[in-house]
Design an enzyme around this catalytic site. Structure first.
Site, mmCIF file in Angstrom:
data_model
loop_
_atom_site.group_PDB
_atom_site.id
_atom_site.type_symbol
_atom_site.label_atom_id
_atom_site.label_comp_id
_atom_site.label_asym_id
_atom_site.label_seq_id
_atom_site.Cartn_x
_atom_site.Cartn_y
_atom_site.Cartn_z
ATOM 1 N N ASN A 10 -2.791 -8.857 44.792
ATOM 2 C CA ASN A 10 -3.478 -8.314 43.587
ATOM 3 C C ASN A 10 -5.110 -8.795 43.796
ATOM 4 O O ASN A 10 -5.288 -10.087 43.463
ATOM 5 C CB ASN A 10 -2.780 -9.205 42.434
ATOM 6 C CG ASN A 10 -3.525 -8.964 41.061
ATOM 7 O OD1 ASN A 10 -4.475 -7.948 41.132
ATOM 8 N ND2 ASN A 10 -3.070 -9.713 40.255
ATOM 9 N N TRP A 11 -5.694 -7.807 44.152
ATOM 10 C CA TRP A 11 -7.251 -7.943 44.232
ATOM 11 C C TRP A 11 -7.984 -8.216 43.042
ATOM 12 O O TRP A 11 -9.391 -8.572 43.258
ATOM 13 C CB TRP A 11 -7.478 -6.891 45.209
ATOM 14 C CG TRP A 11 -7.207 -6.626 46.503
ATOM 15 C CD1 TRP A 11 -6.066 -7.470 47.153
ATOM 16 C CD2 TRP A 11 -7.602 -5.584 47.495
ATOM 17 N NE1 TRP A 11 -5.932 -7.146 48.309
ATOM 18 C CE2 TRP A 11 -6.624 -5.873 48.728
ATOM 19 C CE3 TRP A 11 -8.147 -4.588 47.360
ATOM 20 C CZ2 TRP A 11 -6.506 -5.268 49.829
ATOM 21 C CZ3 TRP A 11 -8.204 -3.815 48.754
ATOM 22 C CH2 TRP A 11 -7.549 -4.046 49.854
ATOM 23 N N LYS A 12 -7.425 -7.916 41.964
ATOM 24 C CA LYS A 12 -7.978 -8.204 40.623
ATOM 25 C C LYS A 12 -9.420 -7.396 40.733
ATOM 26 O O LYS A 12 -9.532 -6.416 41.184
ATOM 27 C CB LYS A 12 -8.097 -9.734 40.253
ATOM 28 C CG LYS A 12 -6.748 -10.254 40.210
ATOM 29 C CD LYS A 12 -6.890 -11.663 39.732
ATOM 30 C CE LYS A 12 -5.361 -12.358 39.987
ATOM 31 N NZ LYS A 12 -5.306 -13.761 39.379
ATOM 32 N N HIS A 95 0.623 -8.596 33.531
ATOM 33 C CA HIS A 95 0.061 -9.591 34.290
ATOM 34 C C HIS A 95 -0.760 -10.641 33.052
ATOM 35 O O HIS A 95 -0.986 -10.193 32.030
ATOM 36 C CB HIS A 95 -1.072 -9.390 35.145
ATOM 37 C CG HIS A 95 -1.745 -10.199 35.925
ATOM 38 N ND1 HIS A 95 -2.466 -11.286 35.724
ATOM 39 C CD2 HIS A 95 -1.261 -10.822 37.277
ATOM 40 C CE1 HIS A 95 -2.887 -12.079 36.451
ATOM 41 N NE2 HIS A 95 -2.050 -11.838 37.463
ATOM 42 N N GLU A 97 -3.196 -12.213 32.941
ATOM 43 C CA GLU A 97 -4.779 -11.584 32.428
ATOM 44 C C GLU A 97 -4.676 -10.642 31.456
ATOM 45 O O GLU A 97 -5.485 -10.832 30.580
ATOM 46 C CB GLU A 97 -5.645 -11.505 33.557
ATOM 47 C CG GLU A 97 -5.855 -12.920 34.229
ATOM 48 C CD GLU A 97 -5.886 -12.723 35.885
ATOM 49 O OE1 GLU A 97 -6.183 -11.863 36.338
ATOM 50 O OE2 GLU A 97 -5.865 -13.612 36.522
ATOM 51 N N GLU A 167 4.750 -15.878 37.443
ATOM 52 C CA GLU A 167 3.449 -16.766 37.469
ATOM 53 C C GLU A 167 3.046 -17.787 36.267
ATOM 54 O O GLU A 167 2.731 -17.039 35.325
ATOM 55 C CB GLU A 167 2.297 -15.555 37.615
ATOM 56 C CG GLU A 167 2.768 -14.318 38.560
ATOM 57 C CD GLU A 167 1.533 -13.775 39.041
ATOM 58 O OE1 GLU A 167 1.333 -13.624 40.130
ATOM 59 O OE2 GLU A 167 0.762 -13.272 38.232
ATOM 60 N N GLY A 173 -4.832 -19.060 39.832
ATOM 61 C CA GLY A 173 -6.471 -19.135 40.356
ATOM 62 C C GLY A 173 -7.147 -20.685 40.032
ATOM 63 O O GLY A 173 -8.298 -20.820 40.045
ATOM 64 N N SER A 213 -1.768 -19.490 42.807
ATOM 65 C CA SER A 213 -2.325 -20.489 43.996
ATOM 66 C C SER A 213 -1.649 -20.448 45.228
ATOM 67 O O SER A 213 -1.640 -21.511 45.883
ATOM 68 C CB SER A 213 -2.640 -21.821 43.447
ATOM 69 O OG SER A 213 -3.558 -21.477 42.437
ATOM 70 N N GLY A 234 -3.268 -13.688 44.567
ATOM 71 C CA GLY A 234 -4.788 -13.178 43.981
ATOM 72 C C GLY A 234 -5.774 -13.715 44.781
ATOM 73 O O GLY A 234 -5.819 -12.860 45.841
ATOM 74 N N GLY A 235 -6.147 -14.959 44.737
ATOM 75 C CA GLY A 235 -7.232 -15.204 45.544
ATOM 76 C C GLY A 235 -7.212 -15.109 47.141
ATOM 77 O O GLY A 235 -8.007 -14.518 47.756
HETATM 78 P P1 PGA Z 1 -3.809 -16.480 42.394
HETATM 79 O O1 PGA Z 1 -3.449 -15.398 41.550
HETATM 80 O O2 PGA Z 1 -3.177 -16.392 43.799
HETATM 81 O O3 PGA Z 1 -5.373 -16.496 42.673
HETATM 82 O O4 PGA Z 1 -3.514 -17.942 41.694
HETATM 83 C C1 PGA Z 1 -2.245 -14.952 41.426
HETATM 84 C C2 PGA Z 1 -2.029 -13.722 40.496
HETATM 85 O O5 PGA Z 1 -2.604 -13.926 39.245
HETATM 86 O O6 PGA Z 1 -1.286 -12.791 40.736
#
Ligand code: PGA
Length: 250
Positions: A10-12, A95, A97, A167, A173, A213, A234-235
């Site tokens: 997930n490149w956000k 998600h 967010e 999640e 993050g 993470s 994500g990251g």
């Molecule tokens: P993260 O994000 O790996 O940066 O913690 C995961 C996500 O929100 O899908």
């Protein structure tokens, strides 16, 4: 395990077009002999360009969100029809967010889930508790509610196109990962909720990804858990050097 590992990036809200294309090219090259299921979700503006790169590869193209509606007066929204037109195969919905920053509720997320499935898209439905909910002993309750409400009206047959991503919000993050045991406990519990809703067979076949993470250093222990079937990353998905090792853990 009969379920296939499914590793998704997930490149956000990261990367301009050139950067997205460059990363997608590196992933296509380095994952071409990978044996798991893979997906990347670039931002809307990069979907078209990335679609050209992943076409014909073993990497699915995902979107990070979509509108509850097919078309009309919805300024700033992106329709399922537009996603399909670009070759998008899967969509991340609910998600944390979206839930917590943009105030999407379960009813809205459920509407999106049903619309995506009606158009043949695969859905990655995200669930997960906040830190205060975990500390109050409500992690299971929150995950159950998000699962049941998010999937309300979704048929057992449609579940073949649904992935759940657990999640924990406190792990996204933040560098704080759920322990493999914490993740396994919620994954197993959620599979039980799915069994209650759809029966044991559907529950056993449903892929439940972990997100929060996840990185090369902790992926092996997380993915070794019997109910952890993949990752939503994500990251660590923003660079080939950090994403590929997760993809190739097993
Ligand atoms: P993260 O994000 O790996 O940066 O913690 C995961 C996500 O929100 O899908």
């Amino acid at each position: 395990m009969s379920r296939q590992y499914y590793i998704a990036g997930n490149w956000k809200m990261n990367k301009v077009k050139g950067e997205a294309v460059e990363l997608a090219k590196a992933l296509v090259e380095q994952l071409k002999d990978g044996k798991n299921k893979y997906m990347i979700a670039p931002s809307f503006t990069n979907l078209d360009a990335v679609a050209q790169v992943v076409k014909g590869s073993n990497i699915l193209l995902g979107a990070q969100n979509m509108s509850t509606e097919e078309s009309g007066a919805h300024t700033g929204e992106v329709s399922v029809l537009m996603l399909k037109d670009l070759g998008v195969q899967t969509v991340i919905l609910g998600h944390s967010e979206r839930r917590h920053i943009y105030k999407e509720d379960d009813a809205m997320i459920n509407k999106k889930v049903k619309l995506a499935l009606a158009h043949g898209l695969e859905v990655v439905l995200c669930i997960g508790e906040l830190l205060e909910e975990r500390e109050a002993g409500k992690a299971e309750q929150v995950c159950e509610e998000q699962t049941r409400k998010g999937l309300a009206g979704v048929s057992a047959a449609d579940m073949a196109k649904v992935i759940i991503a657990y999640e924990p919000v406190w792990a996204i993050g933040t560098g704080k990962t759920a322990t493999p045991e914490d993740a396994q406990a919620i994954h197993q519990f959620t599979r039980g909720v799915l069994a209650d809703m759809y029966g044991k067979d559907v529950a056993e076949q449903t892929i439940i990804q972990y997100g929060g993470s996840m990185k090369a250093e902790n992926a092996a222990a997380l993915l070794a858990q019997p109910d952890v079937d993949g990752g939503l990353i994500g990251g660590a998905s923003l660079k080939a050097e950090t994403f590929i090792p997760i993809c190739k853990t097993y």
